[in-house]
Write an enzyme that holds these catalytic residues in place. Structure first.
Site: not given
Ligand code: MRU
Length: 346
Positions: A87, A47-49, A195, A236, A246
């Site tokens: 996603r 996870r994480g963009a 997270q 994101d 985000n």
């Molecule tokens: O649902 P997630 O855990 O994928 O969400 C992640 C976030 O919102 C992060 O803050 C975002 O992706 C930035 S990661 C460098």
């Protein structure tokens, strides 16, 4: 070859650290086909963009490998569509898939399947390696915004685990430490998926940061009663006017920061900018399972009959953001012109 805590790629297999199990168990999921990668993104193993984007790029390569005998534009469009359907909010996913697919389209003629596979694998590795370089550059720009002895609030996880390595928002903290600065971080736990508690606290402690965990609803009181220099978050998707999607809770933090005179910074690579979207109202917001709210780690905390609303992201208005830190420098509100300029030269 890519080998970081988040992901490992050996040219045939993508291994992803199972982020659902951290920090208690450090276990890797091995993917040798594109279905597995799509599932890993959907189920939040990764996870994480930026991490989602890079994983999808490797998933695209695996999709080409499993279709080696009948590689065609149609087949690869299906692979791309399958990975894209995982996603909806983080734009890096579509950015990486578009980049892989245009590479495929430009190389498909007059080449043998093995050559195409090598070209695609190189391109996915390039995406992954660039992500790390970009984060390090962002870190250097971003750390300049922090005083020598800084106290910050973080939200969600925008660290090494949310990227191929190093992180965006946490990359700024990492770079500040490397520049000899002292950092104290208040880490929002980030309900419902935690997270912050599970991943960011784990990463910051490993980096040697003085780390204090708070529940999300404590952030306002912390801003009022402690000396907080900045809130630093990732993104994101950033619209053409700077509105930023985000993790849910980011918008509330930005409002609280405005009220308390605390700086609010977003750190994101240019690949997170979606110039096709004029403002935040058009960013698709993922809604996730009700059980994420009614249960904590499998333990029920609410009555069965209750209705649930579980948006995974929110949008922070551009005018609440003091600066957007990118690999090309730090941008200040209003963002429309600087974003247009960056996107043009991308
Ligand atoms: O649902 P997630 O855990 O994928 O969400 C992640 C976030 O919102 C992060 O803050 C975002 O992706 C930035 S990661 C460098």
């Amino acid at each position: 070859m890519i080998s970081t805590v988040t992901m490992k790629w050996d040219g045939k297999t993508l291994e992803l650290v199972d982020q659902r199990k951290l920090p208690n168990v450090e276990e890797y999921t091995k993917c040798s086909d594109s279905d597995c990668v799509a599932r890993a993104i959907k189920d939040m193993i990764v996870r994480g963009a930026p991490a989602i984007g890079a994983s999808a790029a490797f998933g695209y390569v695996l999709g080409a490998m499993e279709n080696k005998e009948h590689l065609s534009v149609e087949v690869m469009e299906n692979v791309k569509a399958k990975l894209a359907a995982t996603r909806p909010t983080a734009v890096n996913l579509y950015w990486a898939l578009e980049r892989m697919h245009s590479k495929f389209l430009s190389e498909v003629t007059n080449k043998k399947p093995n050559e195409i596979l090598n070209i695609l694998s190189d391109e996915a590795e390039r995406i992954a390696n660039e992500d790390v370089e970009v984060n390090k550059r962002m870190g250097v720009y971003g750390q300049e915004l922090l005083p020598n002895d800084a106290t910050v609030i973080t939200h969600c996880n925008a660290g090494a685990l949310a990227t191929v390595d190093y992180g965006t928002a946490i990359g700024i903290i990492h770079s500040a430490l490397d520049h000899g600065k002292k950092i104290h971080a208040y880490v929002d736990e980030t309900r419902p998926y935690l997270q912050g508690a599970r991943l960011t606290a784990w990463e910051l402690i490993k980096l040697g940061v003085d780390t204090t965990l708070i529940c999300d609803n404590m952030a306002g009181w912390v801003m009022k009663t402690k000396k907080i220099d900045a809130v630093i978050v990732g993104a994101d998707r950033i619209a053409a006017n700077g509105d930023t999607a985000n993790k849910i809770g980011t918008y509330s933090l930005a409002l609280l920061a405005k009220k308390h005179g605390v700086k609010f910074y977003v750190a994101a690579p240019i690949s997170t900018i979606d110039a096709n979207i004029s403002d935040g109202s058009k960013i698709p917001i993922e809604e996730r399972s009700h059980t994420e709210v009614t249960e904590i780690q499998g333990v029920k905390i609410a009555p069965d009959e209750v209705k649930v609303y579980n948006p995974a992201f929110d949008v922070t208005d551009a005018d609440l953001i003091d600066a957007i830190v990118t690999e090309r420098g730090v941008f200040r509100y209003p963002y429309t012109e600087s974003i247009a300029r960056i996107v043009e030269s991308r």
